[in-house]
Design a protein around this motif. Structure first.
Motif, short mmCIF file in Angstrom:
data_model
loop_
_atom_site.label_atom_id
_atom_site.label_comp_id
_atom_site.label_asym_id
_atom_site.label_seq_id
_atom_site.Cartn_x
_atom_site.Cartn_y
_atom_site.Cartn_z
N SER A 96 -3.41 26.02 25.98
CA SER A 96 -3.54 24.85 26.84
C SER A 96 -4.86 24.86 27.60
O SER A 96 -5.32 25.90 28.08
N ALA A 97 -5.45 23.68 27.72
CA ALA A 97 -6.63 23.51 28.57
C ALA A 97 -6.22 23.58 30.04
O ALA A 97 -5.05 23.40 30.38
N ALA A 98 -7.17 23.83 30.90
CA ALA A 98 -6.90 23.83 32.33
C ALA A 98 -6.35 22.47 32.75
O ALA A 98 -6.88 21.42 32.35
N GLY A 99 -5.27 22.48 33.51
CA GLY A 99 -4.66 21.24 33.98
C GLY A 99 -3.52 20.74 33.15
O GLY A 99 -2.80 19.83 33.56
N VAL A 100 -3.31 21.32 31.97
CA VAL A 100 -2.18 20.91 31.14
C VAL A 100 -0.89 21.38 31.79
O VAL A 100 -0.74 22.55 32.15
N LEU A 101 0.04 20.45 31.96
CA LEU A 101 1.33 20.73 32.58
C LEU A 101 2.41 20.45 31.54
O LEU A 101 2.54 19.33 31.05
N GLY B 39 20.35 27.24 30.52
CA GLY B 39 20.69 26.28 31.57
C GLY B 39 19.61 26.06 32.61
O GLY B 39 19.75 25.18 33.46
N LEU B 40 18.54 26.85 32.56
CA LEU B 40 17.46 26.71 33.52
C LEU B 40 16.33 25.87 32.94
O LEU B 40 16.08 25.88 31.73
N GLY B 41 15.64 25.14 33.81
CA GLY B 41 14.49 24.36 33.39
C GLY B 41 13.23 25.19 33.43
O GLY B 41 13.06 26.06 34.30
N HIS B 42 12.30 24.92 32.51
CA HIS B 42 11.06 25.70 32.41
C HIS B 42 9.85 24.78 32.35
O HIS B 42 9.86 23.76 31.65
N ALA B 43 8.83 25.14 33.11
CA ALA B 43 7.58 24.38 33.10
C ALA B 43 6.44 25.33 33.44
O ALA B 43 6.65 26.36 34.07
N PHE B 44 5.22 24.97 33.02
CA PHE B 44 4.06 25.73 33.49
C PHE B 44 2.83 24.85 33.54
O PHE B 44 2.71 23.86 32.80
#
Length: 208
Positions: A53-58, A116-121
């Motif tokens: 991922s590039a910087a800023g990719v969510l 059951g948990l949500g994941h993001a970065f």
């Protein structure tokens, strides 16, 4: 290797021991026995993913139907990301809360998120490379999302990259169109805490 359970039950921060010499660094970023001791069951590996991922990719907030759900063991081999876990289990005492771990190529930590948990970065550097070990294969029909900028969840995303430059957040079209937590709850998309607990207890019984 040390495990620390996060503020969201069912998620752990894992810190490995690094062995460095003039040639570089070696570490074991996953060990089966400490994992089973912390979680009560082994990790069934069904799929391994890599994203760059590039910087800023969510990316996220992603979750899967339970059962079977999809547990993830995540680390960052290059660069840096703020990795976030969100409790999406309806009926959980910590429903709607979140916690985070900085994953980077310095401390080389990992995070485990149970079913059951949500994941993001959020990527904090260009070419941040994230590796996932997944307990089940990707199945589009049971994969869902919640908007990562939902004010009700209120994740404190960084505004600057690792080098101090401003971050310009980029979402995929799918993540941009994801429902808010309230909308996902009203539509019945979210996993039920009781079903998740039954599923995880089944994994532990099988391990015993």
């Amino acid at each position: 290797m040390t495990y620390r359970e996060l503020a969201v039950p069912g998620a752990w921060e894992i810190t490995p021991q690094q062995h460095g010499d003039p040639r570089g660094v070696f570490l074991e970023y996953f060990q089966g026995a400490p994992f089973a001791a912390a979680t009560g069951h082994p990790l069934t590996l069904a799929q391994a993913n890599c994203s760059v991922s590039a910087a800023g990719v969510l990316r996220g907030i992603h979750f899967a139907d339970v059962p079977p759900g999809q547990a993830k063991y995540v680390t960052c081999a290059r660069g840096a990301v703020l990795d976030v876990v969100v409790d999406l289990r309806v009926g959980s005492p910590t429903f709607g809360t979140w916690d985070s771990v900085l994953l980077d190529d310095v401390d080389r930590r990992a995070i485990y998120l149970s079913e059951g948990l949500g994941h993001a970065f959020l990527s904090l550097e260009d070419d941040s490379t994230v590796l996932y070990l997944c307990s089940t294969p990707y199945a589009p029909g049971r994969e869902h999302g919640v908007h990562p900028l939902d004010e009700e969840i209120g994740i404190a995303w960084p505004t600057t990259a690792r080098d101090g430059s401003p971050l310009h957040v980029q979402l995929s079209a799918k993540d941009e169109a994801a429902p808010t937590l309230a909308e996902a709850l009203a539509s019945g998309l979210l996993p039920q805490a009781a079903a998740v607990a039954d599923h995880v207890e089944g994994l532990r019984r099988a391990a015993r």
